[in-house]
Design a protein around this motif. Sequence first.
Motif, PDB file in Angstrom:
ATOM      1  N   LEU A 191      -8.854  -5.413  -5.695  1.00 44.59           N
ATOM      2  CA  LEU A 191      -9.623  -5.591  -6.927  1.00 44.59           C
ATOM      3  C   LEU A 191      -9.251  -6.874  -7.660  1.00 44.59           C
ATOM      4  N   THR A 192      -8.010  -7.324  -7.464  1.00 42.77           N
ATOM      5  CA  THR A 192      -7.520  -8.484  -8.205  1.00 42.77           C
ATOM      6  C   THR A 192      -7.559  -9.763  -7.362  1.00 42.77           C
ATOM      7  N   VAL A 193      -7.965  -9.624  -6.090  1.00 43.77           N
ATOM      8  CA  VAL A 193      -8.084 -10.802  -5.232  1.00 43.77           C
ATOM      9  C   VAL A 193      -9.224 -11.680  -5.754  1.00 43.77           C
TER      10      VAL A 193
ATOM     11  N   VAL B  20      -9.103 -13.142  -8.589  1.00 46.44           N
ATOM     12  CA  VAL B  20      -9.025 -13.140 -10.052  1.00 46.44           C
ATOM     13  C   VAL B  20      -7.757 -13.870 -10.508  1.00 46.44           C
ATOM     14  N   LYS B  21      -6.623 -13.503  -9.895  1.00 48.13           N
ATOM     15  CA  LYS B  21      -5.355 -14.129 -10.283  1.00 48.13           C
ATOM     16  C   LYS B  21      -5.158 -15.442  -9.535  1.00 48.13           C
ATOM     17  N   ASN B  22      -4.535 -16.405 -10.194  1.00 49.26           N
ATOM     18  CA  ASN B  22      -4.179 -17.635  -9.502  1.00 49.26           C
ATOM     19  C   ASN B  22      -2.774 -17.483  -8.893  1.00 49.26           C
TER      20      ASN B  22
ATOM     21  N   ALA C  97       0.005 -16.359 -11.294  1.00 50.43           N
ATOM     22  CA  ALA C  97      -0.174 -14.963 -11.715  1.00 50.43           C
ATOM     23  C   ALA C  97       0.198 -14.015 -10.581  1.00 50.43           C
ATOM     24  N   TRP C  98      -0.173 -14.372  -9.338  1.00 57.05           N
ATOM     25  CA  TRP C  98       0.187 -13.527  -8.199  1.00 57.05           C
ATOM     26  C   TRP C  98       1.689 -13.486  -8.002  1.00 57.05           C
ATOM     27  N   LYS C  99       2.323 -14.657  -8.208  1.00 60.55           N
ATOM     28  CA  LYS C  99       3.772 -14.713  -8.030  1.00 60.55           C
ATOM     29  C   LYS C  99       4.447 -13.743  -9.004  1.00 60.55           C
ATOM     30  N   ALA C 100       3.962 -13.743 -10.245  1.00 63.36           N
ATOM     31  CA  ALA C 100       4.531 -12.851 -11.253  1.00 63.36           C
ATOM     32  C   ALA C 100       4.296 -11.390 -10.872  1.00 63.36           C
ATOM     33  N   THR C 101       3.070 -11.095 -10.408  1.00 67.90           N
ATOM     34  CA  THR C 101       2.743  -9.711 -10.030  1.00 67.90           C
ATOM     35  C   THR C 101       3.580  -9.263  -8.833  1.00 67.90           C
ATOM     36  N   VAL C 102       3.614 -10.099  -7.780  1.00 64.60           N
ATOM     37  CA  VAL C 102       4.349  -9.726  -6.569  1.00 64.60           C
ATOM     38  C   VAL C 102       5.831  -9.539  -6.898  1.00 64.60           C
ATOM     39  N   ALA C 103       6.387 -10.440  -7.718  1.00 66.76           N
ATOM     40  CA  ALA C 103       7.800 -10.312  -8.090  1.00 66.76           C
ATOM     41  C   ALA C 103       8.027  -9.000  -8.855  1.00 66.76           C
ATOM     42  N   ARG C 104       7.064  -8.635  -9.719  1.00 68.82           N
ATOM     43  CA  ARG C 104       7.186  -7.379 -10.478  1.00 68.82           C
ATOM     44  C   ARG C 104       7.145  -6.180  -9.520  1.00 68.82           C
ATOM     45  N   MET C 105       6.259  -6.228  -8.521  1.00 72.70           N
ATOM     46  CA  MET C 105       6.153  -5.131  -7.552  1.00 72.70           C
ATOM     47  C   MET C 105       7.425  -5.015  -6.723  1.00 72.70           C
ATOM     48  N   VAL C 106       8.015  -6.169  -6.393  1.00 74.03           N
ATOM     49  CA  VAL C 106       9.270  -6.147  -5.626  1.00 74.03           C
ATOM     50  C   VAL C 106      10.364  -5.501  -6.474  1.00 74.03           C
ATOM     51  N   GLN C 107      10.341  -5.786  -7.780  1.00 71.10           N
ATOM     52  CA  GLN C 107      11.316  -5.154  -8.681  1.00 71.10           C
ATOM     53  C   GLN C 107      11.141  -3.645  -8.708  1.00 71.10           C
ATOM     54  N   LYS C 108       9.888  -3.216  -8.600  1.00 74.91           N
ATOM     55  CA  LYS C 108       9.613  -1.783  -8.595  1.00 74.91           C
ATOM     56  C   LYS C 108      10.042  -1.140  -7.286  1.00 74.91           C
ATOM     57  N   GLY C 109      10.201  -1.972  -6.228  1.00 74.63           N
ATOM     58  CA  GLY C 109      10.650  -1.426  -4.955  1.00 74.63           C
ATOM     59  C   GLY C 109       9.798  -1.773  -3.755  1.00 74.63           C
ATOM     60  N   ALA C 110       8.853  -2.727  -3.905  1.00 77.58           N
ATOM     61  CA  ALA C 110       8.041  -3.134  -2.757  1.00 77.58           C
ATOM     62  C   ALA C 110       8.947  -3.726  -1.676  1.00 77.58           C
ATOM     63  N   GLN C 111       8.704  -3.302  -0.426  1.00 80.23           N
ATOM     64  CA  GLN C 111       9.529  -3.739   0.691  1.00 80.23           C
ATOM     65  C   GLN C 111       9.094  -5.113   1.171  1.00 80.23           C
ATOM     66  N   LEU C 112       9.350  -6.117   0.355  1.00 80.87           N
ATOM     67  CA  LEU C 112       8.999  -7.487   0.710  1.00 80.87           C
ATOM     68  C   LEU C 112      10.233  -8.350   0.497  1.00 80.87           C
ATOM     69  N   PRO C 113      10.725  -9.012   1.559  1.00 83.18           N
ATOM     70  CA  PRO C 113      11.907  -9.851   1.400  1.00 83.18           C
ATOM     71  C   PRO C 113      11.665 -10.917   0.335  1.00 83.18           C
TER      72      PRO C 113
ATOM     73  N   SER D 148       0.823  -1.207   0.000  1.00 85.53           N
ATOM     74  CA  SER D 148       0.000   0.000   0.000  1.00 85.53           C
ATOM     75  C   SER D 148       0.857   1.257   0.000  1.00 85.53           C
ATOM     76  N   ARG D 149       2.117   1.112  -0.371  1.00 85.00           N
ATOM     77  CA  ARG D 149       3.001   2.274  -0.371  1.00 85.00           C
ATOM     78  C   ARG D 149       2.832   3.114  -1.627  1.00 85.00           C
ATOM     79  N   CYS D 150       2.767   2.456  -2.789  1.00 84.77           N
ATOM     80  CA  CYS D 150       2.693   3.205  -4.052  1.00 84.77           C
ATOM     81  C   CYS D 150       1.252   3.391  -4.514  1.00 84.77           C
ATOM     82  N   HIS D 151       0.441   2.398  -4.267  1.00 82.27           N
ATOM     83  CA  HIS D 151      -0.972   2.504  -4.636  1.00 82.27           C
ATOM     84  C   HIS D 151      -1.799   2.029  -3.453  1.00 82.27           C
ATOM     85  N   SER D 152      -3.075   2.306  -3.484  1.00 83.95           N
ATOM     86  CA  SER D 152      -3.968   1.881  -2.407  1.00 83.95           C
ATOM     87  C   SER D 152      -4.034   0.356  -2.383  1.00 83.95           C
TER      88      SER D 152
HETATM   89  C1  HEC Z   1       7.250   0.702  -5.667  1.00 86.22           C
HETATM   90  C2  HEC Z   1       5.851   0.980  -5.872  1.00 86.22           C
HETATM   91  C3  HEC Z   1       4.882  -0.182  -5.756  1.00 86.22           C
HETATM   92  C4  HEC Z   1       4.732  -1.036  -4.692  1.00 86.22           C
HETATM   93  C5  HEC Z   1       5.459  -1.017  -3.362  1.00 86.22           C
HETATM   94  C6  HEC Z   1       3.699  -2.002  -5.079  1.00 86.22           C
HETATM   95  N1  HEC Z   1       3.217  -1.688  -6.322  1.00 86.22           N
HETATM   96 FE1  HEC Z   1       1.704  -2.628  -7.300  1.00 86.22          FE
HETATM   97  N2  HEC Z   1       1.828  -1.299  -8.827  1.00 86.22           N
HETATM   98  C7  HEC Z   1       2.770  -0.290  -8.928  1.00 86.22           C
HETATM   99  C8  HEC Z   1       2.586   0.400 -10.187  1.00 86.22           C
HETATM  100  C9  HEC Z   1       3.430   1.583 -10.682  1.00 86.22           C
HETATM  101  C10 HEC Z   1       1.493  -0.221 -10.838  1.00 86.22           C
HETATM  102  C11 HEC Z   1       0.892   0.106 -12.231  1.00 86.22           C
HETATM  103  C12 HEC Z   1       1.796  -0.366 -13.342  1.00 86.22           C
HETATM  104  C13 HEC Z   1       1.887  -1.861 -13.434  1.00 86.22           C
HETATM  105  O1  HEC Z   1       0.862  -2.555 -13.407  1.00 86.22           O
HETATM  106  O2  HEC Z   1       3.020  -2.362 -13.547  1.00 86.22           O
HETATM  107  C14 HEC Z   1       1.034  -1.267  -9.953  1.00 86.22           C
HETATM  108  C15 HEC Z   1      -0.040  -2.107 -10.210  1.00 86.22           C
HETATM  109  C16 HEC Z   1      -0.446  -3.158  -9.422  1.00 86.22           C
HETATM  110  C17 HEC Z   1      -1.549  -4.057  -9.740  1.00 86.22           C
HETATM  111  C18 HEC Z   1      -2.491  -3.967 -10.958  1.00 86.22           C
HETATM  112  C19 HEC Z   1      -1.835  -4.505 -12.179  1.00 86.22           C
HETATM  113  C20 HEC Z   1      -1.811  -6.005 -12.230  1.00 86.22           C
HETATM  114  O3  HEC Z   1      -0.794  -6.565 -12.675  1.00 86.22           O
HETATM  115  O4  HEC Z   1      -2.806  -6.668 -11.850  1.00 86.22           O
HETATM  116  C21 HEC Z   1      -1.598  -4.989  -8.744  1.00 86.22           C
HETATM  117  C22 HEC Z   1      -2.556  -6.162  -8.610  1.00 86.22           C
HETATM  118  C23 HEC Z   1      -0.526  -4.671  -7.831  1.00 86.22           C
HETATM  119  N3  HEC Z   1       0.131  -3.556  -8.257  1.00 86.22           N
HETATM  120  C24 HEC Z   1      -0.233  -5.413  -6.701  1.00 86.22           C
HETATM  121  C25 HEC Z   1       0.774  -5.096  -5.798  1.00 86.22           C
HETATM  122  C26 HEC Z   1       1.134  -5.949  -4.679  1.00 86.22           C
HETATM  123  C27 HEC Z   1       0.506  -7.289  -4.352  1.00 86.22           C
HETATM  124  C28 HEC Z   1       2.136  -5.306  -4.010  1.00 86.22           C
HETATM  125  C29 HEC Z   1       2.896  -5.796  -2.799  1.00 86.22           C
HETATM  126  C30 HEC Z   1       3.714  -6.970  -2.980  1.00 86.22           C
HETATM  127  C31 HEC Z   1       2.399  -4.033  -4.708  1.00 86.22           C
HETATM  128  N4  HEC Z   1       1.560  -3.984  -5.790  1.00 86.22           N
HETATM  129  C32 HEC Z   1       3.305  -3.078  -4.300  1.00 86.22           C
HETATM  130  C33 HEC Z   1       3.710   0.046  -7.990  1.00 86.22           C
HETATM  131  C34 HEC Z   1       3.909  -0.585  -6.772  1.00 86.22           C
END
Ligand code: HEC
Length: 97
Positions: free
Chosen positions: A49-51, A53-55, A58-74, A39-43
């Motif tokens: 909204l995606t709870v 929906v993703k299996n 899919a969640w693993k891919a999303t969480v890993a992507r968020m960690v790459q963006k900087g999510a504070q998750l070990p 909840s640091r970057c977005h609500s």
């Molecule tokens: C460093 C900032 C940041 C943090 C921390 C973060 N997010 Fe995000 N998130 C984003 C941004 C930017 C987007 C929109 C762009 C995108 O989808 O890549 C997004 C989009 C999303 C989406 C909608 C897109 C999709 O793929 O379904 C979901 C779900 C999501 N985040 C889940 C998470 C979860 C779960 C975590 C915690 C592990 C998290 N986010 C932490 C930046 C962040």
Amino acid sequence: MTLRKTRYALAGCAMAGIFALAGMAGASDIGQTVKQACSRCHSPKRVCLTVGVKNDAAWKATVARMVQKGAQLPADRIDAASAYLAGLAPGTGTVCE
Ligand code: HEC
């Protein structure tokens, strides 16, 4: 005889209670971690909204992507966080509170 049986039953209940509590503590712990980290970057609503929906994959891919963006998750909690999110029914969990 009756007393013994009662004691045994009580001990069984206590053990089951302890295990149930331990299980719940583990789940709420990762729930709080996810809410905090996600909840640091977005609500957390964005996650909510995606709870349901993703299996798990899919969640693993999303969480890993968020960690790459900087999510504070070990890194070693990515699996637990994904499994937690994948196991939630739509609209439930700490991210939907
Ligand atoms: C460093 C900032 C940041 C943090 C921390 C973060 N997010 Fe995000 N998130 C984003 C941004 C930017 C987007 C929109 C762009 C995108 O989808 O890549 C997004 C989009 C999303 C989406 C909608 C897109 C999709 O793929 O379904 C979901 C779900 C999501 N985040 C889940 C998470 C979860 C779960 C975590 C915690 C592990 C998290 N986010 C932490 C930046 C962040």
